[in-house]
Write a protein that holds these residues in place. Structure first.
Motif, PDB file in Angstrom:
ATOM      1  N   GLY A 103      26.413 -12.050  80.233  1.00 46.96           N
ATOM      2  CA  GLY A 103      26.761 -12.115  78.831  1.00 46.96           C
ATOM      3  C   GLY A 103      28.068 -12.810  78.569  1.00 46.96           C
ATOM      4  N   ASP A 104      29.002 -12.765  79.526  1.00 52.04           N
ATOM      5  CA  ASP A 104      30.298 -13.428  79.340  1.00 52.04           C
ATOM      6  C   ASP A 104      30.262 -14.896  79.759  1.00 52.04           C
ATOM      7  OD1 ASP A 104      30.155 -13.226  82.081  1.00 52.04           O
ATOM      8  OD2 ASP A 104      31.805 -11.796  82.268  1.00 52.04           O
ATOM      9  N   LYS A 105      29.065 -15.386  80.100  1.00 54.99           N
ATOM     10  CA  LYS A 105      28.826 -16.802  80.426  1.00 54.99           C
ATOM     11  C   LYS A 105      29.509 -17.273  81.710  1.00 54.99           C
ATOM     12  CE  LYS A 105      26.469 -16.976  76.686  1.00 54.99           C
ATOM     13  NZ  LYS A 105      25.001 -16.822  76.789  1.00 54.99           N
ATOM     14  N   ALA A 160      26.338 -10.084  72.209  1.00 52.04           N
ATOM     15  CA  ALA A 160      26.344 -11.314  73.015  1.00 52.04           C
ATOM     16  C   ALA A 160      25.814 -11.094  74.427  1.00 52.04           C
ATOM     17  CB  ALA A 160      27.752 -11.897  73.067  1.00 52.04           C
ATOM     18  N   THR A 161      25.275  -9.911  74.703  1.00 51.91           N
ATOM     19  CA  THR A 161      24.657  -9.651  76.009  1.00 51.91           C
ATOM     20  C   THR A 161      23.286  -9.030  75.792  1.00 51.91           C
ATOM     21  OG1 THR A 161      24.837  -8.411  78.087  1.00 51.91           O
ATOM     22  CG2 THR A 161      25.813  -7.413  76.148  1.00 51.91           C
ATOM     23  N   SER A 162      22.392  -9.258  76.727  1.00 47.37           N
ATOM     24  CA  SER A 162      21.049  -8.670  76.626  1.00 47.37           C
ATOM     25  C   SER A 162      20.984  -7.297  77.277  1.00 47.37           C
ATOM     26  CB  SER A 162      20.020  -9.599  77.289  1.00 47.37           C
ATOM     27  OG  SER A 162      20.361  -9.837  78.647  1.00 47.37           O
ATOM     28  N   LEU A 163      22.113  -6.843  77.848  1.00 44.91           N
ATOM     29  CA  LEU A 163      22.133  -5.566  78.551  1.00 44.91           C
ATOM     30  C   LEU A 163      22.781  -4.481  77.699  1.00 44.91           C
ATOM     31  CD1 LEU A 163      23.179  -6.758  82.132  1.00 44.91           C
ATOM     32  CD2 LEU A 163      20.871  -6.331  81.245  1.00 44.91           C
ATOM     33  N   TYR A 164      22.417  -3.231  78.001  1.00 44.43           N
ATOM     34  CA  TYR A 164      22.971  -2.081  77.297  1.00 44.43           C
ATOM     35  C   TYR A 164      24.272  -1.655  77.981  1.00 44.43           C
ATOM     36  CZ  TYR A 164      23.075   2.469  74.942  1.00 44.43           C
ATOM     37  OH  TYR A 164      23.449   3.560  74.192  1.00 44.43           O
ATOM     38  N   LEU A 165      24.902  -0.646  77.437  1.00 46.63           N
ATOM     39  CA  LEU A 165      26.139  -0.120  78.003  1.00 46.63           C
ATOM     40  C   LEU A 165      26.003   0.128  79.500  1.00 46.63           C
ATOM     41  CD1 LEU A 165      26.945   2.464  75.181  1.00 46.63           C
ATOM     42  CD2 LEU A 165      28.133   0.295  75.570  1.00 46.63           C
ATOM     43  N   HIS A 166      26.971  -0.295  80.251  1.00 47.98           N
ATOM     44  CA  HIS A 166      27.040  -0.167  81.715  1.00 47.98           C
ATOM     45  C   HIS A 166      25.996  -1.026  82.430  1.00 47.98           C
ATOM     46  CE1 HIS A 166      29.582   1.939  84.545  1.00 47.98           C
ATOM     47  NE2 HIS A 166      28.570   1.988  85.379  1.00 47.98           N
ATOM     48  N   GLY A 167      25.432  -1.991  81.723  1.00 48.14           N
ATOM     49  CA  GLY A 167      24.580  -2.991  82.343  1.00 48.14           C
ATOM     50  C   GLY A 167      23.438  -2.433  83.158  1.00 48.14           C
ATOM     51  N   VAL A 168      23.313  -2.923  84.383  1.00 52.48           N
ATOM     52  CA  VAL A 168      22.321  -2.399  85.327  1.00 52.48           C
ATOM     53  C   VAL A 168      23.040  -1.965  86.597  1.00 52.48           C
ATOM     54  CG1 VAL A 168      20.209  -3.511  84.535  1.00 52.48           C
ATOM     55  CG2 VAL A 168      21.812  -4.813  85.929  1.00 52.48           C
ATOM     56  N   SER A 169      24.143  -1.269  86.414  1.00 50.06           N
ATOM     57  CA  SER A 169      24.933  -0.795  87.543  1.00 50.06           C
ATOM     58  C   SER A 169      24.809   0.716  87.690  1.00 50.06           C
ATOM     59  CB  SER A 169      26.413  -1.157  87.352  1.00 50.06           C
ATOM     60  OG  SER A 169      26.608  -2.551  87.372  1.00 50.06           O
TER      61      SER A 169
END
Length: 644
Positions: A491-493, A113-122
């Motif tokens: 992703g969590d809207k 449900a998110t377009s990002l991988y683990l740990h996002g872009v942080s």
């Protein structure tokens, strides 16, 4: 159980090693193709469904568990078919599909449900996404941040991903998740193929599944490192077969030598730390093999064989490494100034103690304990135990050396090898389970009920650990849902962060400068902007990931000097006098006293090892027709009109 119960490596026993090596490469390619198809189909299917966020619902965990059990069942069928020696080609296909499906399901569904991988872009994932974005925009080997510099950070994994993203017409940040998951699935199957060339196939499949599971749990956020970790256990066994060849000629085991050299070269193009460890472990093996050979033949000349084979491995790996490292080395040798860098300046609490995963009261702790017992009890009698045991010893030696290096003001990042250690213990644990189970079965006169109990325990343990992997990764999954992606969405809207303004900032810079991002240098502390758009940055995220040729500290000092100037004329003159290409645009944050940048400096040996500080540019510095100032949300975009 005697060592002869495991089939010897074809690589080591065939009279035609090159034919066997070629067949192995073909099989790896076929396995990789199957894994890529399984991953692509799985991720596409997951993307077609409107899943709830993993952080706010248990639905994706439930479906993940169901598919994991299905994949383990497929792998189990393949194991049974290998044991029965029936339809082995079908069994191969099932093992490849089951293992790659396991990887795809375990990571893909929790992130569906998110377009990002683990740990996002942080944090670290920010510069990794930036690197993939850079190499998606261009196939040239360029630094992730700095213009006109070759990369210092190995580009191999990112270059392949960039080419894949470019071919599919995807942005780098958008391709990061499917590429990371797909590459892990592919390499897991490649490692499985290698396992099957070293030990009996049924054991190989279980060992590959176990190593894959623990790597997913403890190493998958760093996907490019995880692909190397998946290969380390079987490669160490291969390397031992190349180096320890009693009574053979110096150049015996050519296929194993080539395979080991190619792996080390591949590691050099992907992850320097794992290369360093693997090379250290292989060198330690060569020393042990040389001592054993000299003792066995009672002459020091016998030690030359392993050392000559080690030299051949080094030459092969060096040639492969040059495919990525040559531009940087040529630039450094040409007289360009390079500082020592601070990449090794990190010592968290886990890096100050030795890791003992076998002492934790968990499933993986139990597997590692079983592996420890097997390694110790079989070290003198099993080539596999000796190879994996030397690998484990190498991890602990590296950790001790890393702690020792703190006296000299640096480290060897020994704590980052803990996932490697767990992977080695997991492989050993599988062998221990099989061998100890075999003893139990023999001791009970091959009672079928005992066999059933042992099989059930193994399956239950595998499923229990597998279904818990998303929970182990829960903090990284949570960041993937809470970070704002390149489309300005979460992703969590929930409402997006300030990063939702990045698209407008990109539009402003393009319109005002009339240039493509790869022709523009931007000074900003919001490196996330560079993660989504392929602009070059004037300064990197931290010195730890900065190119040594870029002179991070001097650039930071120069930025501070610019902020202390009084007039636009002084700033223009200072920008034009910069020893590096000066910024064409600035992306600041709004501050009470002006426009701010949040910079970083290395403060090792402190932990945390980074100190953030803010520099403020007076608004008056840009009150001039040669600058165009545009406010966008909490940001201020400044472009040099005279730079058009």
């Amino acid at each position: 159980m005697p060592e002869t119960t495991t089939a010897p490596s074809t690589e080591l026993s065939t009279p035609s090693p090159w034919r066997n090596a070629a067949a192995t490469v073909v099989e790896m390619a076929l396995g990789a193709l199957v894994a890529a198809v399984v991953a692509a189909v799985g991720l596409f299917a997951f993307d077609r469904v409107q899943w709830p966020a993993f952080t706010s619902s248990n639905v994706t965990q439930a479906v993940t568990t169901v598919l994991q059990v299905l994949c383990i069942a497929v792998v189990g069928v393949a194991v049974l078919m290998f044991r029965a020696r029936k339809a082995e080609r079908v069994a191969k296909l099932l093992s490849w599909a089951g293992l790659s499906g396991f990887v795809t399901t375990t990571l893909g569904l929790p992130l569906a449900a998110t377009s990002l991988y683990l740990h996002g872009v942080s944090v670290d994932q920010q510069f990794r996404t930036e690197y993939l974005t850079r190499l998606t925009d261009s196939a040239a080997l360029q630094d992730m941040t700095y213009v006109d510099l070759p990369p210092f950070y190995p580009a191999g994994w990112f270059w392949i991903g960039g080419r894949v993203a470019n071919l599919l017409g995807m942005d780098g940040w958008e391709a990061f998740k499917p590429y990371a998951i797909g590459s892990l699935a592919v390499v897991a199957v490649v490692a499985l193929v290698l396992w099957t060339k070293l030990i009996r196939r049924d054991w190989a499949v279980v060992a590959a599944l176990a190593v894959t599971a623990v790597v997913l749990a403890y190493n998958s956020p760093e996907a490019y490192g995880a692909v190397i970790n998946l290969l380390i256990p079987p490669v160490l066994i291969l390397a031992w077969g190349a180096l320890d060849r009693p009574g053979a000629s110096r150049f015996a085991g050519a296929g194993a030598i080539l395979g080991t050299g190619l792996f080390l070269g591949f590691a050099a193009t992907v992850y320097t730390l794992y290369l360093g460890f693997a090379a250290f472990a292989v060198t330690l093996m060569a020393v042990v093999a040389a001592v054993l050979a000299a003792r066995a033949q009672n002459t020091w000349k016998a030690a030359l064989g392993p050392l000559v084979r080690l030299a051949a491995i080094a030459v092969i790996s060096g040639l492969v490494a040059l495919t990525v490292w040559a531009p940087y080395l040529l630039k450094a040798l040409s007289g360009a100034t390079a500082e020592s860098g601070t990449a090794m300046h990190y010592l968290p609490d886990s890096g100050a103690v030795l890791p003992f995963p076998m002492l934790s009261f968990t499933l993986v702790g139990g597997l590692c304990l079983l592996g420890t017992v097997w390694l110790i009890s079989r070290f003198l009698f099993s080539r596999r135990a000796r190879a994996l045991g030397i690998g484990v010893i190498a991890v602990y030696l590296w950790a001790l050396l890393s702690m020792t290096f703190t006296v000299a003001g640096s480290t060897l990042l020994g704590f980052r090898l803990e996932p490697v250690l767990i992977g080695l213990f997991a492989a050993a644990g599988v062998f221990g389970f099989f061998e100890f189970a075999g003893w139990i079965v023999l001791a009970t006169s091959e009672n079928p009920r005992v066999k059933a109990v042992l099989v059930a325990l193994g399956v239950i343990g595998a499923i229990a650990f597998a279904q818990n992997i998303p929970q182990v990764l829960a903090p990284d999954i949570a960041v993937a849902y809470s970070d704002t992606d390149g489309n300005g969405e979460r992703g969590d809207k929930r409402p997006p962060g300030a990063e939702a303004n990045y698209a407008d900032i990109d539009r402003i810079i393009r319109e005002q400068l009339g240039r493509e991002p790869h022709d523009t240098v931007v000074l900003t502390a919001d490196i996330g902007f560079l993660s989504f758009y392929p602009y070059f940055g004037f300064q990197g995220l931290t010195s730890h990931y900065a190119n040594p040729l870029a002179d991070f500290r001097a650039r930071a000092a120069l930025i501070e000097q610019w902020s202390e100037l009084k007039t636009p004329d002084e700033l223009i003159a200072a920008l034009d006098a910069s020893p590096w290409r000066s910024p064409d645009a600035f992306v600041f944050r709004q501050g009470a006293d002006g426009y701010t940048l949040r910079l970083a400096e290395d403060v090792y040996p402190n932990d945390p090892n980074v100190r953030r500080y803010t520099v403020t540019f007076p608004k008056e510095l840009f009150d001039d027709p040669r600058f165009t100032v545009t406010e966008q949300g909490p940001f201020v975009v400044v472009t040099r009109s005279d730079a058009i």
